[in-house]
Motif scaffolding. Structure first.
Motif, PDB file in Angstrom:
ATOM      1  N   PRO A 125     -83.535  -4.908  -6.878  1.00 30.21           N
ATOM      2  CA  PRO A 125     -84.421  -6.072  -6.860  1.00 30.21           C
ATOM      3  C   PRO A 125     -84.580  -6.765  -8.212  1.00 30.21           C
ATOM      4  N   ASP A 126     -84.321  -6.052  -9.311  1.00 29.87           N
ATOM      5  CA  ASP A 126     -84.490  -6.657 -10.630  1.00 29.87           C
ATOM      6  C   ASP A 126     -83.216  -7.328 -11.123  1.00 29.87           C
ATOM      7  N   GLY A 127     -82.235  -7.487 -10.238  1.00 30.88           N
ATOM      8  CA  GLY A 127     -81.033  -8.215 -10.626  1.00 30.88           C
ATOM      9  C   GLY A 127     -79.980  -7.363 -11.293  1.00 30.88           C
ATOM     10  N   GLY A 128     -79.781  -6.166 -10.827  1.00 29.80           N
ATOM     11  CA  GLY A 128     -78.739  -5.298 -11.376  1.00 29.80           C
ATOM     12  C   GLY A 128     -79.320  -4.101 -12.088  1.00 29.80           C
ATOM     13  N   LYS A 129     -79.065  -2.903 -11.589  1.00 26.74           N
ATOM     14  CA  LYS A 129     -79.584  -1.679 -12.174  1.00 26.74           C
ATOM     15  C   LYS A 129     -78.419  -0.791 -12.591  1.00 26.74           C
ATOM     16  N   LEU A 130     -78.457  -0.312 -13.840  1.00 27.22           N
ATOM     17  CA  LEU A 130     -77.421   0.589 -14.333  1.00 27.22           C
ATOM     18  C   LEU A 130     -77.652   1.979 -13.744  1.00 27.22           C
ATOM     19  N   LEU A 131     -76.668   2.470 -13.000  1.00 29.35           N
ATOM     20  CA  LEU A 131     -76.800   3.751 -12.318  1.00 29.35           C
ATOM     21  C   LEU A 131     -76.300   4.910 -13.160  1.00 29.35           C
ATOM     22  N   ARG A 132     -75.135   4.755 -13.776  1.00 26.15           N
ATOM     23  CA  ARG A 132     -74.539   5.806 -14.601  1.00 26.15           C
ATOM     24  C   ARG A 132     -73.397   5.212 -15.407  1.00 26.15           C
ATOM     25  N   THR A 133     -72.875   5.985 -16.345  1.00 29.33           N
ATOM     26  CA  THR A 133     -71.801   5.512 -17.216  1.00 29.33           C
ATOM     27  C   THR A 133     -70.793   6.627 -17.448  1.00 29.33           C
ATOM     28  N   PHE A 134     -69.517   6.305 -17.304  1.00 32.15           N
ATOM     29  CA  PHE A 134     -68.433   7.181 -17.742  1.00 32.15           C
ATOM     30  C   PHE A 134     -67.906   6.628 -19.061  1.00 32.15           C
ATOM     31  N   THR A 135     -67.513   7.524 -19.980  1.00 26.44           N
ATOM     32  CA  THR A 135     -67.034   7.080 -21.285  1.00 26.44           C
ATOM     33  C   THR A 135     -65.661   7.665 -21.578  1.00 26.44           C
ATOM     34  N   VAL A 136     -64.764   6.803 -22.072  1.00 24.28           N
ATOM     35  CA  VAL A 136     -63.443   7.240 -22.504  1.00 24.28           C
ATOM     36  C   VAL A 136     -63.275   6.863 -23.974  1.00 24.28           C
ATOM     37  N   GLY A 137     -62.106   7.194 -24.554  1.00 24.98           N
ATOM     38  CA  GLY A 137     -61.969   7.111 -26.000  1.00 24.98           C
ATOM     39  C   GLY A 137     -61.651   5.760 -26.579  1.00 24.98           C
ATOM     40  N   ALA A 138     -61.265   4.793 -25.738  1.00 24.10           N
ATOM     41  CA  ALA A 138     -60.857   3.490 -26.260  1.00 24.10           C
ATOM     42  C   ALA A 138     -61.094   2.437 -25.192  1.00 24.10           C
ATOM     43  N   GLU A 139     -60.725   1.195 -25.503  1.00 18.88           N
ATOM     44  CA  GLU A 139     -60.873   0.108 -24.543  1.00 18.88           C
ATOM     45  C   GLU A 139     -60.182   0.451 -23.231  1.00 18.88           C
ATOM     46  N   VAL A 140     -60.848   0.179 -22.125  1.00 21.96           N
ATOM     47  CA  VAL A 140     -60.275   0.443 -20.810  1.00 21.96           C
ATOM     48  C   VAL A 140     -59.267  -0.653 -20.481  1.00 21.96           C
ATOM     49  N   ARG A 141     -58.010  -0.234 -20.275  1.00 20.48           N
ATOM     50  CA  ARG A 141     -56.975  -1.212 -19.940  1.00 20.48           C
ATOM     51  C   ARG A 141     -56.794  -1.347 -18.437  1.00 20.48           C
ATOM     52  N   ASP A 142     -57.051  -0.259 -17.701  1.00 24.37           N
ATOM     53  CA  ASP A 142     -56.839  -0.300 -16.262  1.00 24.37           C
ATOM     54  C   ASP A 142     -57.705   0.755 -15.610  1.00 24.37           C
ATOM     55  N   MET A 143     -58.126   0.498 -14.381  1.00 21.63           N
ATOM     56  CA  MET A 143     -58.804   1.532 -13.601  1.00 21.63           C
ATOM     57  C   MET A 143     -58.572   1.275 -12.125  1.00 21.63           C
ATOM     58  N   GLU A 144     -58.536   2.372 -11.376  1.00 17.28           N
ATOM     59  CA  GLU A 144     -58.233   2.312  -9.953  1.00 17.28           C
ATOM     60  C   GLU A 144     -59.089   3.339  -9.229  1.00 17.28           C
ATOM     61  N   LEU A 145     -59.635   2.949  -8.077  1.00 16.68           N
ATOM     62  CA  LEU A 145     -60.380   3.857  -7.214  1.00 16.68           C
ATOM     63  C   LEU A 145     -59.519   4.242  -6.022  1.00 16.68           C
ATOM     64  N   LYS A 146     -59.543   5.527  -5.667  1.00 20.82           N
ATOM     65  CA  LYS A 146     -58.753   5.968  -4.524  1.00 20.82           C
ATOM     66  C   LYS A 146     -59.442   7.135  -3.842  1.00 20.82           C
TER      67      LYS A 146
END
Length: 237
Positions: A125-146
């Motif tokens: 209701p507040d316009g977007g809530k952060l649920l959780r965060t995953f962290t990697v070592g550098a800029e994310v170039r690609d990601m895929e869900l499967k």
């Protein structure tokens, strides 16, 4: 056919789940939604900087975008003239959003140049809530869900010189493999539908296949004459 209209490089393109709509993100500061059958432009959504990523919701009713502004936008395609939901990424330093993906009907993943993958509830209701965060070592170039039988939902991430595999259901990192290539400027990775191997390409000319468990290289495909920008397994493997 050819979809004509952008005045800048096209950085991302997606079909909606039904294959009736196409979405494109461009360096001309815009996102376009096309009729995927006729090629006609249905909607044009202006941004204030380069747009790098676009993704349709599972019901094809919403569109998520991100780019150099560092703002995740969610458009209602049933009300295209309505202002989008705008979610700035919660960092002191301005970042780029490199990839966005819908996880389910109300959750969007936004990956950033700061190496963080943020899960947002876009129906909060507040316009977007952060649920959780995953962290990697550098800029994310690609990601895929499967969804992998017996493993659940796996998030595959290409970043730096590593491929990371997260178990989204268990909220944990399951695999982290250092590769003989890097993804600092281009490239990506894709998990085989069986979950037993993944494919990766980036800074060199070769496309390699690796064992999921050990990270051992099991195949190498040669033929490209430039760095690999994107790769994906077909749904049937």
């Amino acid at each position: 056919g050819t979809f004509v209209g952008h005045k800048g490089a096209v950085w991302s393109c997606k079909l909606d789940p039904l294959g009736l709509l196409a979405g494109t993100a461009s360096g001309d500061f815009s996102v376009r939604v096309w009729d995927a059958i006729t090629g006609a432009t249905l909607f044009t959504f202006q941004h204030k900087h380069i747009v790098k990523t676009v993704d349709f919701s599972m019901d094809s009713k919403r569109l998520a975008t991100g780019g150099h502004e560092g703002i995740l936008r969610v458009y209602d395609l049933q009300q295209p003239n309505k202002d989008p939901m705008m979610i700035p990424q919660p960092t002191e330093k301005k970042i780029h959003i490199t990839k966005c993906l819908w996880l389910d009907k109300s959750s969007v993943l936004a990956a950033g140049s700061d190496g963080a993958i943020r899960f947002w509830d876009v129906d909060a209701p507040d316009g977007g809530k952060l649920l959780r965060t995953f962290t990697v070592g550098a800029e994310v170039r690609d990601m895929e869900l499967k969804n992998v039988p017996g493993r659940g939902t796996i998030l595959t991430v290409a970043s730096g010189d590593k491929v990371y595999c997260f178990d989204v259901d268990k909220n944990e990192l399951t695999k982290e493999h250092k590769l003989p290539i890097h993804f600092r400027e281009e490239g990506g990775a894709s998990l085989h539908p069986s979950g037993t191997k993944f494919i990766a390409g980036g800074s060199d000319l070769w496309v390699r296949v690796f064992d999921f468990e050990s990270g051992r290289e099991i195949e190498c495909h040669k033929g490209h004459h430039g760095p690999v920008r994107c790769l994906r397994y077909a749904p049937d493997g």
